[in-house]
Design a protein around this motif. Structure first.
Motif, PDB file in Angstrom:
ATOM      1  N   GLY A 126     131.233  22.536  60.793  1.00 24.34           N
ATOM      2  CA  GLY A 126     131.870  21.229  60.849  1.00 24.34           C
ATOM      3  C   GLY A 126     133.388  21.314  60.877  1.00 24.34           C
ATOM      4  N   ASP A 127     133.939  22.497  60.653  1.00 24.23           N
ATOM      5  CA  ASP A 127     135.397  22.666  60.688  1.00 24.23           C
ATOM      6  C   ASP A 127     135.902  23.076  62.070  1.00 24.23           C
ATOM      7  OD1 ASP A 127     136.055  21.972  58.038  1.00 24.23           O
ATOM      8  OD2 ASP A 127     135.479  23.957  57.323  1.00 24.23           O
ATOM      9  N   SER A 128     135.005  23.291  63.013  1.00 21.65           N
ATOM     10  CA  SER A 128     135.392  23.733  64.356  1.00 21.65           C
ATOM     11  C   SER A 128     136.479  22.847  64.943  1.00 21.65           C
ATOM     12  CB  SER A 128     134.184  23.704  65.294  1.00 21.65           C
ATOM     13  OG  SER A 128     133.241  24.657  64.902  1.00 21.65           O
ATOM     14  N   GLY A 129     137.436  23.498  65.590  1.00 24.98           N
ATOM     15  CA  GLY A 129     138.528  22.782  66.236  1.00 24.98           C
ATOM     16  C   GLY A 129     139.692  22.492  65.317  1.00 24.98           C
ATOM     17  N   GLY A 130     139.517  22.734  64.024  1.00 27.37           N
ATOM     18  CA  GLY A 130     140.583  22.469  63.061  1.00 27.37           C
ATOM     19  C   GLY A 130     141.680  23.526  63.119  1.00 27.37           C
ATOM     20  N   PRO A 131     142.827  23.220  62.532  1.00 25.56           N
ATOM     21  CA  PRO A 131     143.970  24.125  62.607  1.00 25.56           C
ATOM     22  C   PRO A 131     144.065  25.127  61.468  1.00 25.56           C
ATOM     23  CG  PRO A 131     144.656  22.095  61.584  1.00 25.56           C
ATOM     24  CD  PRO A 131     143.184  21.922  61.943  1.00 25.56           C
ATOM     25  N   MET A 132     144.768  26.220  61.753  1.00 29.84           N
ATOM     26  CA  MET A 132     145.236  27.133  60.720  1.00 29.84           C
ATOM     27  C   MET A 132     146.754  27.186  60.874  1.00 29.84           C
ATOM     28  SD  MET A 132     144.413  31.089  59.656  1.00 29.84           S
ATOM     29  CE  MET A 132     144.812  31.861  61.208  1.00 29.84           C
ATOM     30  N   PHE A 133     147.453  26.975  59.757  1.00 32.84           N
ATOM     31  CA  PHE A 133     148.910  26.962  59.755  1.00 32.84           C
ATOM     32  C   PHE A 133     149.466  28.102  58.923  1.00 32.84           C
ATOM     33  CE2 PHE A 133     147.916  22.299  59.917  1.00 32.84           C
ATOM     34  CZ  PHE A 133     148.357  22.079  61.210  1.00 32.84           C
ATOM     35  N   LYS A 134     150.632  28.579  59.326  1.00 35.65           N
ATOM     36  CA  LYS A 134     151.421  29.455  58.470  1.00 35.65           C
ATOM     37  C   LYS A 134     152.684  28.687  58.117  1.00 35.65           C
ATOM     38  CE  LYS A 134     154.064  32.042  61.982  1.00 35.65           C
ATOM     39  NZ  LYS A 134     154.378  33.376  62.480  1.00 35.65           N
ATOM     40  N   LEU A 135     153.251  29.008  56.970  1.00 38.11           N
ATOM     41  CA  LEU A 135     154.512  28.409  56.544  1.00 38.11           C
ATOM     42  C   LEU A 135     155.623  29.428  56.696  1.00 38.11           C
ATOM     43  CD1 LEU A 135     153.571  26.471  53.278  1.00 38.11           C
ATOM     44  CD2 LEU A 135     154.091  25.513  55.518  1.00 38.11           C
ATOM     45  N   VAL A 136     156.711  29.005  57.304  1.00 33.76           N
ATOM     46  CA  VAL A 136     157.897  29.839  57.436  1.00 33.76           C
ATOM     47  C   VAL A 136     159.076  28.984  56.995  1.00 33.76           C
ATOM     48  CG1 VAL A 136     159.386  31.143  59.004  1.00 33.76           C
ATOM     49  CG2 VAL A 136     156.908  31.134  59.369  1.00 33.76           C
ATOM     50  N   ASP A 137     159.712  29.384  55.905  1.00 36.57           N
ATOM     51  CA  ASP A 137     160.832  28.630  55.348  1.00 36.57           C
ATOM     52  C   ASP A 137     160.481  27.157  55.151  1.00 36.57           C
ATOM     53  OD1 ASP A 137     162.430  30.936  55.319  1.00 36.57           O
ATOM     54  OD2 ASP A 137     163.097  30.594  57.385  1.00 36.57           O
ATOM     55  N   GLY A 138     159.257  26.910  54.671  1.00 36.49           N
ATOM     56  CA  GLY A 138     158.816  25.553  54.373  1.00 36.49           C
ATOM     57  C   GLY A 138     158.366  24.743  55.574  1.00 36.49           C
ATOM     58  N   LYS A 139     158.369  25.329  56.760  1.00 30.75           N
ATOM     59  CA  LYS A 139     157.957  24.621  57.969  1.00 30.75           C
ATOM     60  C   LYS A 139     156.610  25.149  58.454  1.00 30.75           C
ATOM     61  CE  LYS A 139     159.652  23.051  62.401  1.00 30.75           C
ATOM     62  NZ  LYS A 139     160.791  22.915  63.282  1.00 30.75           N
ATOM     63  N   ARG A 140     155.710  24.217  58.831  1.00 31.50           N
ATOM     64  CA  ARG A 140     154.385  24.607  59.324  1.00 31.50           C
ATOM     65  C   ARG A 140     154.425  24.997  60.794  1.00 31.50           C
ATOM     66  NH1 ARG A 140     150.644  19.623  57.881  1.00 31.50           N
ATOM     67  NH2 ARG A 140     152.547  18.679  58.594  1.00 31.50           N
ATOM     68  N   TYR A 141     153.645  26.037  61.133  1.00 37.64           N
ATOM     69  CA  TYR A 141     153.434  26.451  62.526  1.00 37.64           C
ATOM     70  C   TYR A 141     151.944  26.667  62.707  1.00 37.64           C
ATOM     71  CZ  TYR A 141     158.429  27.366  62.778  1.00 37.64           C
ATOM     72  OH  TYR A 141     159.793  27.236  62.755  1.00 37.64           O
ATOM     73  N   GLN A 142     151.401  26.171  63.820  1.00 38.84           N
ATOM     74  CA  GLN A 142     149.979  26.386  64.052  1.00 38.84           C
ATOM     75  C   GLN A 142     149.781  27.763  64.662  1.00 38.84           C
ATOM     76  OE1 GLN A 142     147.749  23.304  66.025  1.00 38.84           O
ATOM     77  NE2 GLN A 142     145.833  24.423  65.780  1.00 38.84           N
ATOM     78  N   VAL A 143     148.952  28.580  63.964  1.00 40.77           N
ATOM     79  CA  VAL A 143     148.690  29.949  64.424  1.00 40.77           C
ATOM     80  C   VAL A 143     147.258  30.129  64.913  1.00 40.77           C
ATOM     81  CG1 VAL A 143     150.447  31.066  63.015  1.00 40.77           C
ATOM     82  CG2 VAL A 143     148.169  30.745  62.085  1.00 40.77           C
ATOM     83  N   GLY A 144     146.370  29.191  64.561  1.00 45.65           N
ATOM     84  CA  GLY A 144     144.977  29.376  64.939  1.00 45.65           C
ATOM     85  C   GLY A 144     144.217  28.075  65.054  1.00 45.65           C
ATOM     86  N   VAL A 145     143.043  28.197  65.677  1.00 48.18           N
ATOM     87  CA  VAL A 145     142.089  27.095  65.820  1.00 48.18           C
ATOM     88  C   VAL A 145     140.737  27.624  65.359  1.00 48.18           C
ATOM     89  CG1 VAL A 145     140.888  25.584  67.456  1.00 48.18           C
ATOM     90  CG2 VAL A 145     143.324  26.069  67.771  1.00 48.18           C
ATOM     91  N   VAL A 146     140.031  26.864  64.519  1.00 48.03           N
ATOM     92  CA  VAL A 146     138.712  27.285  64.044  1.00 48.03           C
ATOM     93  C   VAL A 146     137.741  27.258  65.221  1.00 48.03           C
ATOM     94  CG1 VAL A 146     136.815  26.845  62.436  1.00 48.03           C
ATOM     95  CG2 VAL A 146     139.142  26.237  61.770  1.00 48.03           C
ATOM     96  N   PRO A 147     137.253  28.429  65.672  1.00 47.95           N
ATOM     97  CA  PRO A 147     136.286  28.412  66.752  1.00 47.95           C
ATOM     98  C   PRO A 147     134.886  28.060  66.257  1.00 47.95           C
ATOM     99  CG  PRO A 147     136.867  30.672  66.243  1.00 47.95           C
ATOM    100  CD  PRO A 147     137.680  29.782  65.344  1.00 47.95           C
ATOM    101  N   TRP A 148     134.576  28.424  65.053  1.00 50.62           N
ATOM    102  CA  TRP A 148     133.306  28.026  64.452  1.00 50.62           C
ATOM    103  C   TRP A 148     133.455  28.204  62.954  1.00 50.62           C
ATOM    104  CZ3 TRP A 148     133.745  32.808  66.807  1.00 50.62           C
ATOM    105  CH2 TRP A 148     133.534  33.906  66.008  1.00 50.62           C
TER     106      TRP A 148
END
Length: 175
Positions: A126-148
């Motif tokens: 049910g999490d498929s398509g959701g984001p994975m973020f990393k924080l760099v100096d307090g700012k979010r960057y999207q690094v991944g997408v849940v494939p399954w």
């Protein structure tokens, strides 16, 4: 406006009406619902990543795309409404979990993936398509997408790599 998701979230539903809920922590209420224009959605052939065209602006905060994988051993954040146990229904509220990056070059038929181990949670069905973020100096960057999501809601998980697909994403969106 195009939104990033998993390819398999789009491919099997081409003839069905799709929409996204924005600006809400609730699965079935609050925020707004924006229709997806299926005819203008684009999937990447070699990775489990897709861009869906929204019928209007979601008026949501833009999150930059990461240009590099997160470092092994770092903590990242995943979000979703997936199950919290193998037999549970979808979560009625948006969940956030921390995960630890354990690899950045896993490869399968879904393309290059980022491997993570659970922190205080793990992606599940049910999490498929959701984001994975990393924080760099307090700012979010999207690094991944849940494939399954895992059917057991435990153990290692794999994310489609945004940095590997960044040029493709920029080419499709023109940004």
């Amino acid at each position: 406006m195009k939104e990033l998701t998993a390819k398999h979230c789009v491919e099997g539903y081409r003839d069905q009406a799709m929409a996204v809920r924005v600006k809400s922590l609730r699965y079935g209420s609050g925020g707004g619902v924006v229709a997806v224009i299926e005819a203008e959605s684009v999937v990447r052939s070699i990775h489990d990543i897709a861009l869906v065209r929204l019928s209007r602006s979601a008026n949501a905060e833009y999150v930059p795309l990461a240009s590099a994988h997160p470092k092994i051993g770092t903590t990242n954040y995943v979000f979703g409404w997936g199950r919290t146990c193998p037999t549970c229904p979808a979560s009625p509220t948006l969940k956030r979990a921390t995960v630890t990056v354990t690899g950045t070059s896993a490869y399968s038929s879904l393309g290059t993936q980022i491997r993570v181990s659970p922190g205080n949670g793990s992606p599940c069905m049910g999490d498929s398509g959701g984001p994975m973020f990393k924080l760099v100096d307090g700012k979010r960057y999207q690094v991944g997408v849940v494939p399954w999501g895992s059917s057991t809601c435990t153990g290692s998980s794999y994310f489609a790599s945004v940095p590997i697909s960044r040029d493709w994403i920029r080419g499709v969106t023109g940004v």
